[in-house]
Design a protein around this motif. Structure first.
Motif, PDB file in Angstrom:
ATOM      1  N   ASP A 153      -3.678   4.298  -0.847  1.00  0.00           N
ATOM      2  CA  ASP A 153      -3.538   4.802  -2.210  1.00  0.00           C
ATOM      3  C   ASP A 153      -2.138   4.550  -2.753  1.00  0.00           C
ATOM      4  O   ASP A 153      -1.152   5.048  -2.215  1.00  0.00           O
ATOM      5  N   GLU A 154      -2.069   3.776  -3.830  1.00  0.00           N
ATOM      6  CA  GLU A 154      -0.822   3.486  -4.525  1.00  0.00           C
ATOM      7  C   GLU A 154      -1.044   3.695  -6.019  1.00  0.00           C
ATOM      8  O   GLU A 154      -2.180   3.775  -6.485  1.00  0.00           O
ATOM      9  N   ILE A 155       0.050   3.759  -6.771  1.00  0.00           N
ATOM     10  CA  ILE A 155      -0.025   4.001  -8.204  1.00  0.00           C
ATOM     11  C   ILE A 155       0.126   2.688  -8.968  1.00  0.00           C
ATOM     12  O   ILE A 155       1.012   1.878  -8.675  1.00  0.00           O
ATOM     13  N   TYR A 156      -0.757   2.514  -9.941  1.00  0.00           N
ATOM     14  CA  TYR A 156      -0.813   1.317 -10.777  1.00  0.00           C
ATOM     15  C   TYR A 156      -0.861   1.734 -12.243  1.00  0.00           C
ATOM     16  O   TYR A 156      -1.229   2.867 -12.558  1.00  0.00           O
ATOM     17  N   THR A 157      -0.542   0.784 -13.129  1.00  0.00           N
ATOM     18  CA  THR A 157      -0.792   0.964 -14.552  1.00  0.00           C
ATOM     19  C   THR A 157      -1.592  -0.236 -15.046  1.00  0.00           C
ATOM     20  O   THR A 157      -1.622  -1.290 -14.406  1.00  0.00           O
ATOM     21  N   MET A 158      -2.240  -0.049 -16.192  1.00  0.00           N
ATOM     22  CA  MET A 158      -2.947  -1.146 -16.858  1.00  0.00           C
ATOM     23  C   MET A 158      -3.027  -0.832 -18.341  1.00  0.00           C
ATOM     24  O   MET A 158      -2.871   0.320 -18.762  1.00  0.00           O
ATOM     25  N   ALA A 159      -3.277  -1.873 -19.126  1.00  0.00           N
ATOM     26  CA  ALA A 159      -3.479  -1.700 -20.560  1.00  0.00           C
ATOM     27  C   ALA A 159      -4.799  -0.970 -20.790  1.00  0.00           C
ATOM     28  O   ALA A 159      -5.659  -0.905 -19.908  1.00  0.00           O
ATOM     29  N   SER A 218      -6.507  -4.868 -18.784  1.00  0.00           N
ATOM     30  CA  SER A 218      -5.665  -6.023 -18.458  1.00  0.00           C
ATOM     31  C   SER A 218      -4.278  -5.560 -18.010  1.00  0.00           C
ATOM     32  O   SER A 218      -3.921  -4.394 -18.141  1.00  0.00           O
ATOM     33  N   GLY A 219      -3.499  -6.496 -17.500  1.00  0.00           N
ATOM     34  CA  GLY A 219      -2.106  -6.222 -17.151  1.00  0.00           C
ATOM     35  C   GLY A 219      -1.923  -5.193 -16.060  1.00  0.00           C
ATOM     36  O   GLY A 219      -1.007  -4.371 -16.136  1.00  0.00           O
ATOM     37  N   VAL A 220      -2.749  -5.236 -15.021  1.00  0.00           N
ATOM     38  CA  VAL A 220      -2.621  -4.277 -13.917  1.00  0.00           C
ATOM     39  C   VAL A 220      -1.303  -4.522 -13.188  1.00  0.00           C
ATOM     40  O   VAL A 220      -0.984  -5.648 -12.807  1.00  0.00           O
ATOM     41  N   THR A 221      -0.523  -3.444 -13.036  1.00  0.00           N
ATOM     42  CA  THR A 221       0.792  -3.523 -12.396  1.00  0.00           C
ATOM     43  C   THR A 221       0.902  -2.448 -11.335  1.00  0.00           C
ATOM     44  O   THR A 221       0.656  -1.275 -11.610  1.00  0.00           O
ATOM     45  N   ARG A 222       1.294  -2.855 -10.133  1.00  0.00           N
ATOM     46  CA  ARG A 222       1.499  -1.905  -9.046  1.00  0.00           C
ATOM     47  C   ARG A 222       2.896  -1.295  -9.172  1.00  0.00           C
ATOM     48  O   ARG A 222       3.885  -2.011  -9.281  1.00  0.00           O
ATOM     49  N   LEU A 223       2.972   0.057  -9.147  1.00  0.00           N
ATOM     50  CA  LEU A 223       4.261   0.737  -9.287  1.00  0.00           C
ATOM     51  C   LEU A 223       4.835   1.232  -7.971  1.00  0.00           C
ATOM     52  O   LEU A 223       6.049   1.328  -7.831  1.00  0.00           O
ATOM     53  N   THR A 224       3.996   1.625  -7.034  1.00  0.00           N
ATOM     54  CA  THR A 224       4.486   2.120  -5.745  1.00  0.00           C
ATOM     55  C   THR A 224       4.029   1.188  -4.637  1.00  0.00           C
ATOM     56  O   THR A 224       2.996   0.523  -4.750  1.00  0.00           O
ATOM     57  N   ASN A 225       4.800   1.163  -3.538  1.00  0.00           N
ATOM     58  CA  ASN A 225       4.466   0.293  -2.417  1.00  0.00           C
ATOM     59  C   ASN A 225       5.081   0.872  -1.159  1.00  0.00           C
ATOM     60  O   ASN A 225       6.249   0.617  -0.859  1.00  0.00           O
ATOM     61  N   ASN A 226       4.314   1.694  -0.467  1.00  0.00           N
ATOM     62  CA  ASN A 226       4.764   2.243   0.813  1.00  0.00           C
ATOM     63  C   ASN A 226       3.530   2.530   1.654  1.00  0.00           C
ATOM     64  O   ASN A 226       2.411   2.540   1.144  1.00  0.00           O
ATOM     65  N   PRO A 227       3.704   2.745   2.961  1.00  0.00           N
ATOM     66  CA  PRO A 227       2.538   2.916   3.826  1.00  0.00           C
ATOM     67  C   PRO A 227       1.853   4.278   3.715  1.00  0.00           C
ATOM     68  O   PRO A 227       0.849   4.520   4.374  1.00  0.00           O
ATOM     69  N   PHE A 228       2.350   5.164   2.855  1.00  0.00           N
ATOM     70  CA  PHE A 228       1.767   6.498   2.722  1.00  0.00           C
ATOM     71  C   PHE A 228       1.077   6.651   1.374  1.00  0.00           C
ATOM     72  O   PHE A 228       1.303   5.872   0.458  1.00  0.00           O
ATOM     73  N   SER A 229       0.260   7.653   1.244  1.00  0.00           N
ATOM     74  CA  SER A 229      -0.532   7.880   0.055  1.00  0.00           C
ATOM     75  C   SER A 229       0.314   8.345  -1.132  1.00  0.00           C
ATOM     76  O   SER A 229       1.118   9.259  -1.011  1.00  0.00           O
ATOM     77  N   ASP A 230       0.133   7.696  -2.288  1.00  0.00           N
ATOM     78  CA  ASP A 230       0.703   8.116  -3.565  1.00  0.00           C
ATOM     79  C   ASP A 230      -0.476   8.376  -4.501  1.00  0.00           C
ATOM     80  O   ASP A 230      -1.308   7.484  -4.708  1.00  0.00           O
ATOM     81  N   THR A 231      -0.579   9.580  -5.062  1.00  0.00           N
ATOM     82  CA  THR A 231      -1.768   9.949  -5.827  1.00  0.00           C
ATOM     83  C   THR A 231      -1.444  10.781  -7.063  1.00  0.00           C
ATOM     84  O   THR A 231      -0.301  11.140  -7.306  1.00  0.00           O
ATOM     85  N   THR A 232      -2.478  11.120  -7.781  1.00  0.00           N
ATOM     86  CA  THR A 232      -2.519  11.994  -8.964  1.00  0.00           C
ATOM     87  C   THR A 232      -1.330  11.827  -9.912  1.00  0.00           C
ATOM     88  O   THR A 232      -0.615  12.779 -10.207  1.00  0.00           O
ATOM     89  N   PRO A 233      -1.151  10.622 -10.456  1.00  0.00           N
ATOM     90  CA  PRO A 233      -0.052  10.390 -11.394  1.00  0.00           C
ATOM     91  C   PRO A 233      -0.347  10.982 -12.768  1.00  0.00           C
ATOM     92  O   PRO A 233      -1.507  11.148 -13.162  1.00  0.00           O
TER      93      PRO A 233
END
Length: 195
Positions: free
Chosen positions: A63-69, A73-88
């Protein structure tokens, strides 16, 4: 307009997967699918002007955090680590995102810029912190703190200062959400524990 469009996560029983869709509040039967990843996509939240969504995806392994239009379109990954990032959740002005991460050992509340930069930890305790949400004026963050048997609602300033409880621990609260004008909170709780 974010009050006209609704972003939701929907389970597809055929693919056995969750994806993100957008629908209008007038016709929930007409949905537009925004994600098609074979992994989980969920927890969508609009930015202040409803031009982007922040969401969680396991498309890259966890689980990582992403944004998109707003159109997917325009999916962008914001977090990158081996642990869960959720509920933004976006701040009302769209400049910041508050979220939950387990990167330091247990679920804590973190804050980052909307481009994923300048990540800072807002909570630091031995309990689990969940479900952050911004007040409509951007002056407070509400969240839930506790363990598997008792959780309570807290608020703090956006820099993590002045944390204080708003509920009793026995409430076993989940998913607090501010009203549009910020004068009330809706909270999911166990029925037998609401007084």
């Amino acid at each position: 307009d974010r009050w006209l469009n609704i972003a939701l996560q929907v389970f597809d029983p055929v693919s056995k997967n969750w994806d993100i869709y957008v629908t209008t509040r007038w016709d929930a039967n007409q949905r537009t699918r925004l994600t098609t990843s074979p992994a989980f996509d969920g927890f969508p939240r609009w930015n202040g002007d409803a031009t982007r969504l922040v969401f969680v995806s396991a498309r890259d392994g966890n689980d990582e955090i992403y944004t998109m239009a707003a159109d997917g379109s325009g999916v962008t990954r914001l977090t990158n680590n081996p642990f869960s990032d959720t509920t933004p959740s976006y701040s009302p002005d769209g400049a910041k995102i508050v979220f939950v991460s387990e990167r330091d050992g247990n679920p804590e509340i973190y804050l980052m810029n909307s481009d994923g930069s300048e990540v800072q930890r807002l909570t630091s305790n031995n309990l689990q912190d969940y479900d952050p949400d911004w007040s409509p004026d951007g002056q407070q963050i509400v969240w839930v703190q506790g363990n598997d048997t008792a959780r309570q609602v807290f608020v703090m300033n956006p820099d993590g200062s002045n944390p204080h409880p708003l509920s009793q621990a026995y409430l076993n609260a989940r998913r607090p959400v501010w009203s549009p004008i910020g004068d009330r909170l809706a909270v999911e709780a166990d029925e037998n524990q609401v007084g």
